[in-house]
Design a protein around this motif. Sequence first.
Motif, short mmCIF file in Angstrom:
data_model
loop_
_atom_site.label_atom_id
_atom_site.label_comp_id
_atom_site.label_asym_id
_atom_site.label_seq_id
_atom_site.Cartn_x
_atom_site.Cartn_y
_atom_site.Cartn_z
N LYS A 42 44.07 65.01 46.32
CA LYS A 42 44.71 64.05 47.54
C LYS A 42 46.20 63.96 47.43
O LYS A 42 46.60 63.55 46.25
CB LYS A 42 43.93 62.86 47.74
N LEU A 43 47.02 64.06 48.42
CA LEU A 43 48.52 63.84 48.38
C LEU A 43 48.69 62.41 47.84
O LEU A 43 48.11 61.42 48.13
CB LEU A 43 49.03 63.81 49.72
N GLU A 46 52.60 59.71 50.28
CA GLU A 46 52.92 60.18 51.57
C GLU A 46 54.33 59.82 52.14
O GLU A 46 54.59 58.58 52.28
CB GLU A 46 51.88 60.12 52.68
N GLN A 52 56.40 60.93 44.97
CA GLN A 52 55.86 62.56 44.92
C GLN A 52 56.59 62.91 43.65
O GLN A 52 56.11 63.71 42.90
CB GLN A 52 56.07 63.29 46.23
N GLU A 116 53.12 67.90 54.59
CA GLU A 116 53.27 66.67 53.84
C GLU A 116 53.96 66.53 52.42
O GLU A 116 54.24 65.51 51.86
CB GLU A 116 51.97 65.97 54.06
#
Length: 129
Positions: A42-43, A46, A52, A116
């Motif tokens: 899962k990211l 976001e 990130q 994303e």
Amino acid sequence: MPGTPIIPDGSPPPLAPYSPGMLAAGEALYISGTLALDTDGKLVGEGDATAQTRQVLEAIKSVIAAAGGTMADVTFNMIFLKDFADYPKMNAVYAEYFPSPCPARYCIRADLVKPEFLVEIASIAHISR
């Protein structure tokens, strides 16, 4: 196969057919383009290039550790940003992981595999044994 796959415990499931890393000739470690994914795929972060980038570099760090190295063994990074407006955020986190002397690198703007994703980094490290 010309190398040994390096797959750290807790790696997210791959989005395509690849290994997180390949150790060639016992010391050259090639790390696949890495995205901000948690262990469930899962990211993480976001809309947040800082979060990130940190997740990406932690994942790269885990591949290097699984091969017996450290971030100091990285010699080259290929950085892909969805938007150059995120360059300062990425660079601030990057500097935490790569103090001087820094590895060689390049950074380009690119469409990433899913909209994303904001940051992707691929690396090369040389592990001394």
